[in-house]
Design an enzyme around this catalytic site. Sequence first.
Site, PDB file in Angstrom:
ATOM      1  N   ASP A 196      43.481  41.216  36.871  1.00  0.00           N
ATOM      2  CA  ASP A 196      44.504  42.521  36.936  1.00  0.00           C
ATOM      3  C   ASP A 196      45.935  41.881  37.245  1.00  0.00           C
ATOM      4  O   ASP A 196      46.930  42.396  36.815  1.00  0.00           O
ATOM      5  CB  ASP A 196      44.041  43.563  38.197  1.00  0.00           C
ATOM      6  CG  ASP A 196      44.754  44.706  38.386  1.00  0.00           C
ATOM      7  OD1 ASP A 196      44.707  45.548  37.567  1.00  0.00           O
ATOM      8  OD2 ASP A 196      45.703  44.840  39.400  1.00  0.00           O
ATOM      9  N   LYS A 200      49.699  42.229  35.420  1.00  0.00           N
ATOM     10  CA  LYS A 200      50.902  42.793  35.633  1.00  0.00           C
ATOM     11  C   LYS A 200      52.058  41.728  35.868  1.00  0.00           C
ATOM     12  O   LYS A 200      53.037  42.449  35.672  1.00  0.00           O
ATOM     13  CB  LYS A 200      50.621  43.289  37.342  1.00  0.00           C
ATOM     14  CG  LYS A 200      49.592  44.493  37.347  1.00  0.00           C
ATOM     15  CD  LYS A 200      49.080  44.968  38.705  1.00  0.00           C
ATOM     16  CE  LYS A 200      48.266  45.986  38.608  1.00  0.00           C
ATOM     17  NZ  LYS A 200      47.552  46.277  39.990  1.00  0.00           N
TER      18      LYS A 200
END
Length: 404
Positions: A196, A200
């Site tokens: 994740d 980002k």
Amino acid sequence: MINIAVLGYGTVGSGVVEVINTNHKSINKRAGAEINIKYVLDLREFPGDPVQEILVHDYEIIANDPEVDIVVEVMGGIEPAYTFVKRALEAGKSVCTSNKALVAKHGPELMEIAREKDINFLFEASCGGGIPIIRALNSSLTADEIDEITGILNGTTNYMLYKMSTEGSDFNSVLKEAQEKGYAEADPTADVEGYDACRKIAILSSLAYGKFLNYENIYTEGITKITPEDMAYAADLGMSVKLLATSRKVGSDAFYAMVAPFLVGKSSPLYSVNDVFNAVFVHGNVLGDAMFYGSGAGKLPTASAVVADVVDEAKHLHRNIMTNWTSRPLELMDLDEVEGRFFVRVKGATVEQVQDIFGDTQIVNLKQLPGEFAFITSSMKQGEYQAKVEKLNGKVITMIRVKD
Ligand code: HSE
């Protein structure tokens, strides 16, 4: 009136409806028009919830309704989100999303369609939860050549590391807590393995450096190997363990990026970013240092960022405002060439051996861990560290990078 459709009535989707209902007066004022939620798309039923009246199960109803101006994609995952978003953009509807996986994989293509149609594809909530960092990179930090972005970009793992260090909680129980609080991904592997945060930092770097950084090229290491013993060393050193996602410009045109646990000292502003909070540290050649801090995950902070995009899209219905991203690829240098310091725990080695191999090192002994010790190297290239550490013949328990 501006009609919107919300795709997905999960944690973030229900937050979007709640934020629009709670703050509708100020939101309408800022948008310059009434924002009306015409549809919510979800496969499930929600008996007793007022959303039931506007609930649809078939995306065709939304795609074919010319009255829908803005589509809010908060389903997560690549499919069917990608197909739905692409169709909406091609039909001339602006889209905003919290979906980092979608932006990291298909961002350039979706932004290109939005540009051609003079509409918008915005994704403020995809990075840093409620922190307005995308908008800052796109429209505020435009006077600078940015040469570093380092973030704590995953709320779940920051929460877990904080609880593990302050309360001695074990990995699985603290992960369960993060899931119950609505921080974790549907599959929490994406959080704890760093995937994740990787997506980002790919998105933020693409915006900051103006070229597309493919997340698949980023070295990514999660927090699953961090132990209570590592936390004890960190406490003794007056440091904390943080999962950092970082990218840097080295020299005139070389870049590196990585996601990994780091030991962070008290002098860093990232040291005291705890709990579910996220922070994004940015260095620019004329700005110097700046740090953006706030709630990094959870229903309402994320929904706040999504609705801010709805407002921006309502204000710019027929003008594309996302300017700072091109499809040209950002090439990364070999990580072996990247300099840093390394914290290393060893068992069965002597201080003399370590010093013979590494030269000057800071040695750390913990009374509660007899038979082992740790050391912090001076700054060296990662390739150099690898070559030296091989001489310790399997005596290394773990290595954590040190953030300078
Ligand atoms: N699972 C993500 C996190 C949600 O913990 O940061 C917000 O992107």
